[in-house]
Design an enzyme around this catalytic site. Structure first.
Site, mmCIF file in Angstrom:
data_model
loop_
_atom_site.group_PDB
_atom_site.id
_atom_site.type_symbol
_atom_site.label_atom_id
_atom_site.label_comp_id
_atom_site.label_asym_id
_atom_site.label_seq_id
_atom_site.Cartn_x
_atom_site.Cartn_y
_atom_site.Cartn_z
ATOM 1 N N ASP A 107 -16.896 7.649 -2.835
ATOM 2 C CA ASP A 107 -15.722 7.503 -1.969
ATOM 3 C C ASP A 107 -15.468 8.877 -1.350
ATOM 4 O OD1 ASP A 107 -13.353 6.678 -0.770
ATOM 5 O OD2 ASP A 107 -12.186 6.582 -2.624
ATOM 6 N N HIS A 162 -6.884 0.903 -6.840
ATOM 7 C CA HIS A 162 -7.199 0.031 -5.693
ATOM 8 C C HIS A 162 -7.876 -1.232 -6.252
ATOM 9 C CE1 HIS A 162 -7.757 -1.182 -1.699
ATOM 10 N NE2 HIS A 162 -8.610 -0.291 -1.251
ATOM 11 N N GLN A 165 -9.998 -3.745 -4.036
ATOM 12 C CA GLN A 165 -11.302 -3.186 -3.682
ATOM 13 C C GLN A 165 -12.309 -3.390 -4.809
ATOM 14 O OE1 GLN A 165 -12.202 -1.246 -0.725
ATOM 15 N NE2 GLN A 165 -14.197 -1.730 -1.597
ATOM 16 N N ARG A 217 -14.176 -8.250 0.675
ATOM 17 C CA ARG A 217 -12.738 -8.004 0.510
ATOM 18 C C ARG A 217 -11.959 -9.280 0.842
ATOM 19 N NH1 ARG A 217 -10.592 -2.966 0.801
ATOM 20 N NH2 ARG A 217 -8.758 -4.109 0.063
ATOM 21 N N CYS A 230 -16.388 2.221 -0.533
ATOM 22 C CA CYS A 230 -15.279 1.340 -0.168
ATOM 23 C C CYS A 230 -14.990 1.385 1.335
ATOM 24 C CB CYS A 230 -14.029 1.724 -0.950
ATOM 25 S SG CYS A 230 -13.562 3.457 -0.756
ATOM 26 N N ARG A 283 0.882 -1.174 0.000
ATOM 27 C CA ARG A 283 0.000 0.000 0.000
ATOM 28 C C ARG A 283 0.919 1.224 0.000
ATOM 29 N NH1 ARG A 283 -5.544 1.585 3.128
ATOM 30 N NH2 ARG A 283 -6.266 0.170 1.500
HETATM 31 N N1 NVA Z 1 -9.648 6.900 -2.039
HETATM 32 C C1 NVA Z 1 -9.374 6.533 -0.679
HETATM 33 C C2 NVA Z 1 -9.658 5.088 -0.492
HETATM 34 C C3 NVA Z 1 -9.393 4.550 0.881
HETATM 35 C C4 NVA Z 1 -9.706 3.098 0.977
HETATM 36 C C5 NVA Z 1 -7.941 6.870 -0.329
HETATM 37 O O1 NVA Z 1 -7.062 6.630 -1.166
HETATM 38 O O2 NVA Z 1 -7.681 7.395 0.758
HETATM 39 N N1 CP Z 2 -11.492 0.152 1.676
HETATM 40 C C1 CP Z 2 -10.251 0.097 2.194
HETATM 41 O O1 CP Z 2 -9.276 -0.119 1.494
HETATM 42 O O2 CP Z 2 -10.215 0.261 3.534
HETATM 43 P P1 CP Z 2 -8.884 0.434 4.390
HETATM 44 O O3 CP Z 2 -8.259 1.759 3.983
HETATM 45 O O4 CP Z 2 -9.351 0.439 5.810
HETATM 46 O O5 CP Z 2 -7.954 -0.683 4.094
#
Ligand code: NVA
Ligand code: CP
Length: 354
Positions: free
Chosen positions: A251, A156, A159, A319, A291, A129
């Site tokens: 989102d 992502h 997801q 997930r 998400c 990540r």
């Molecule tokens: N678009 C959000 C998704 C988190 C799961 C982010 O990147 O923070």
């Molecule tokens: N949806 C998602 O990726 O959640 P987290 O950021 O908690 O992993």
């Protein structure tokens, strides 16, 4: 006598099988998952088929990744992604080691190539990540083991696979479904657009001016659609976008890494809030998706998030199932749904020392 180790191994796909599932399983084994665009239509269909099978009969896969080791580096916070990867690998017989990289980005202490060439010696897969998407593609280039994108600034994919698995549960098929994404044209939006294209859905994306999806992703989605059918429509009018929708997805307005823009973004994203008035424009059977984590009463109201059309916790549950399918496929342990039953493991006996 030592336990018969072969009893602990998953039933492999047959090397002579030529059905679409077996072919996809063979082509995915050992691959990376940096982007949804890494997958073919056949591969995504097989992944989702396996995800449904694993969800229905989790015990059949209990030892499928026996003794496999995942190493997970996260530069950003996570609840769902971290815990669903850990529960997935643990319940498939393997193990995960989590490395918190939130205080020092990957590549700072030593090069990404050197990290990859170390970690591949101790593990069967790397889960990342990151902020920069290139961190993931560069590690994938060096590492001999599969590298999985657990969210970057660009995509992502895990997801999106869980989300379309959830839609398949609801609607049977997503081909021809009107799937509407409202809000920021971000990483989640990108992976959803590509997944919708691969599965032949009609995807509509409504974003404020200047916050649309990246041109490179739009081009990739359109290229996929050329082969498959379905459609992609980009617009700024959220009200028009959601009219007659089967699914409305949103989102956060400000993703991780963009927090400094939050104040500027808040007023621009107000017309994109998913509230009861916006939901009322969708089809009666429409579902609401997110998400998570959600910023309650910012991009979505409590009434919608907690309301009867919301399927956000089904998405969160899936997930884990979708990631089990990803791990089984990429780590080469996928089994055909027809031949997935595993024998019970033989009782291990200690080997007597001489
Ligand atoms: N678009 C959000 C998704 C988190 C799961 C982010 O990147 O923070
Ligand atoms: N949806 C998602 O990726 O959640 P987290 O950021 O908690 O992993």
């Amino acid at each position: 006598m030592a336990a018969n180790a072969s009893l602990l191994k998953p039933v492999p796909y047959s090397s002579t099988a030529t059905g679409p599932f077996a072919l996809a399983a063979k082509s995915l084994a050992g691959n990376d998952l940096c982007s949804i665009a890494d997958l073919s239509a056949g591969e995504i269909a097989a992944l989702l088929k396996l995800a449904h099978a694993v969800k229905a009969r989790p015990r059949d896969y209990r030892y499928a990744l026996d003794a496999k080791q995942l190493i997970m580096f996260f530069e950003k916070a996570s609840l769902r992604t971290r815990l669903t990867f850990e529960t997935a690998i643990n319940t498939l017989g393997g193990n995960a080691i989590f490395v918190d990289q939130t205080q020092s980005p990957l590549g700072e202490r030593e090069s990404l190539g050197d990290i990859s060439r170390n970690v591949e010696r101790w593990s069967d897969g790397i889960v990342l990540r990151t902020y920069a998407h290139e961190t993931i593609t560069e590690m994938a280039q060096y590492a001999a083991v599969p590298v999985i994108n657990a969210l970057s600034d660009l995509e992502h994919p895990c997801q999106a696979l869980a989300d379309f698995m959830t839609l398949e549960e609801r609607f049977g098929t997503v081909r021809g479904l009107k799937f509407v994404y409202v809000g920021d044209g971000n990483n989640v939006c990108h992976s959803l657009m590509l997944t919708a294209a691969l599965l032949g859905a009609n995807c509509v994306v409504a974003t404020p001016k200047g916050y649309g999806p990246k041109a490179e992703i739009v081009a990739k989605a359109n290229a996929i659609l050329g082969d498959i059918g379905g459609s992609l429509t980009l617009m700024q009018d959220a009200q028009a976008a959601v009219t007659g929708a089967d699914a409305i997805y949103t989102d956060v307005c400000t993703s991780m890494g963009f927090e400094h823009e939050a104040t500027k973004r808040a007023p621009l994203f107000k017309p994109y809030q998913v509230n009861e008035a916006l939901m009322a424009r969708a089809a009666q059977h429409a579902v609401f998706m997110h998400c998570l984590p959600a910023h309650r009463n910012a991009e979505v109201t409590d009434q919608v998030l907690d309301g009867p059309q919301s399927i956000v916790f089904d998405q969160a549950e899936n997930r884990m199932h979708a990631q089990k399918a990803i791990l089984l496929m990429l780590l080469g342990a996928a089994v055909t749904p027809e031949r997935r039953k595993l024998p019970k493991p033989a009782r291990r006996r200690a080997v007597a020392l001489q």
